[in-house]
Write an enzyme that holds these catalytic residues in place. Structure first.
Site, short mmCIF file in Angstrom:
data_model
loop_
_atom_site.label_atom_id
_atom_site.label_comp_id
_atom_site.label_asym_id
_atom_site.label_seq_id
_atom_site.Cartn_x
_atom_site.Cartn_y
_atom_site.Cartn_z
N SER A 144 64.56 -3.37 58.39
CA SER A 144 63.49 -4.01 59.14
C SER A 144 63.26 -3.26 60.44
O SER A 144 63.05 -2.05 60.43
CB SER A 144 63.83 -5.49 59.38
OG SER A 144 62.70 -6.21 59.87
N GLU A 250 58.94 -0.50 52.97
CA GLU A 250 58.95 -1.91 52.57
C GLU A 250 58.33 -2.72 53.71
O GLU A 250 58.19 -2.22 54.82
CB GLU A 250 60.37 -2.40 52.26
CG GLU A 250 61.36 -2.29 53.43
CD GLU A 250 61.30 -3.43 54.42
OE1 GLU A 250 60.92 -4.56 54.01
OE2 GLU A 250 61.60 -3.23 55.60
N HIS A 320 63.02 -6.92 52.39
CA HIS A 320 63.40 -8.25 52.88
C HIS A 320 63.67 -9.17 51.69
O HIS A 320 63.01 -10.19 51.50
CB HIS A 320 62.30 -8.82 53.77
CG HIS A 320 62.21 -8.16 55.11
ND1 HIS A 320 61.74 -6.88 55.30
CD2 HIS A 320 62.52 -8.62 56.36
CE1 HIS A 320 61.77 -6.58 56.59
NE2 HIS A 320 62.23 -7.62 57.25
#
Length: 350
Positions: A144, A250, A320
């Site tokens: 992230s 992502e 995630h």
């Protein structure tokens, strides 16, 4: 400048022992880049330092992460900073940066695991002492927002970082398997196998569907991570150079039009056309039902990436999501978009 200078002096004054200097600089046709550094392989009994470089972490979740690591055979270490608050951050910019630097320079800490992600990592990139990090190489793991840290540290020092689970998401068998294999075993080559989806809800979820966008193969160093962070770093000193790289991406909870906007910026960057492959994970919470006035996630991704003609695939097991491969940033891999798989071509640790 004086604020930053005083901060770096305070870190240098920690009195910790400098480890073996393992790197230098070598000229390439276009720039100077650091020689690559592979951190030492982890083993049971090693100490993992826990940091929260972005958002604050719930104490209950923090101690569950500690428990998970101890069950895996590791010791843990943290400072008082990790459980404090400064608005939505875990601490001030200076204190979060100082926590990371103390973990790198503390000889009793063998690896650094981010307890969680959350915005904040880009705010501290100019507060890190990259020379000290280069002299004290050790694994830094997270995903992230941690994308900014691991890619910038690799760019500035050559130190391989790890896009993998954070402390609060490591309680998953598949995630632990890859964490251990990559960081503890360090195989010469390793095929990154997607998780077998057993939950019917996931199996039928369009966001978990795996498909080839552009067939073909490519080889190169792995770079990237979270799409929002990769695009946020463009136009800054920390922008990632995609030339001859395999780019992993992502994201989470971004509507298709926002993914469209970021992929448009991403695809028009100066170096992306020179990439060797694009490997997309699961974009959790990013799809929408097909309507007359919108596009699906797949339509957006295909529309934006297929014209590049670069081998590309969607749906690999990272992001995630509970099942998260540990991807070494800076390590060479072979990518086969047609078969929807990639293989590490060298160990990620020494």
């Amino acid at each position: 400048m004086s604020k930053r200078r005083n901060f770096l002096k305070s870190v240098a004054a920690l009195g910790t022992t400098t480890l073996l200097h393992q790197t230098g600089w070598s000229a390439t046709p276009t720039s100077l880049r650091p020689l690559r550094i592979k951190p030492k392989k982890l083993k049971k009994g090693d100490t993992i330092g826990l940091v929260a470089p972005g958002y604050s972490v719930d104490p209950e979740k923090f101690y569950l992460a500690v428990e998970t690591l101890e069950k895996m055979g590791f010791k843990t270490h943290h400072t008082h900073r990790v459980l404090e608050h400064d608005g939505y951050f875990s601490n001030t910019d200076e204190e979060r940066a100082k926590d990371i630097m103390e973990m790198f320079t503390n000889p009793k800490v063998d690896a650094i695991l981010c307890v969680r992600g959350g915005y904040g990592c880009t705010r501290i990139l100019n507060l890190l002492d990259y020379d000290l990090i280069k002299e004290n190489p050790k694994p830094l793991i997270g995903f992230s927002d941690v994308t900014a840290l691991i890619n910038t540290i690799f760019k500035e020092t050559g130190l391989v970082g790890f896009h993998g689970p954070v402390g609060t998401t490591l309680d998953d068998e598949y995630s632990q398997l890859y964490f251990k294999r990559i960081l503890m075993e360090g195989p010469e080559t390793m095929l990154m196998k997607n998780v077998i989806l057993k939950d019917p809800e996931d199996f039928f979820d369009s966001e978990y569907h795996r498909y080839t966008i552009t067939p073909g193969t490519g080889e190169g160093e792995l770079v990237g991570g979270n799409l929002s962070l990769v695009t946020a770093m463009m136009g800054t000193p920390y922008e990632i150079d995609f030339t001859d790289k395999l780019v992993v991406l992502e994201d989470v909870e971004e509507a298709p039009y926002r993914i469209d906007r970021m992929l448009t910026q991403f695809s028009e960057s100066e170096t992306l056309p020179q990439a060797k492959g694009i490997i997309l994970g699961v974009f959790k919470g990013c799809d929408r039902l097909k309507m007359t006035d919108n596009f699906t996630l797949k339509e957006v991704i295909t529309d934006r990436l297929a014209p590049l003609g670069i081998p590309a695939v969607y749906g690999m097991s990272f992001g995630h999501v509970p099942h998260n491969i540990t991807i070494p940033i800076g390590v060479n891999a072979h990518f086969n978009a047609t078969k929807k798989q990639f293989r590490l071509m060298e160990p990620a640790v020494s």
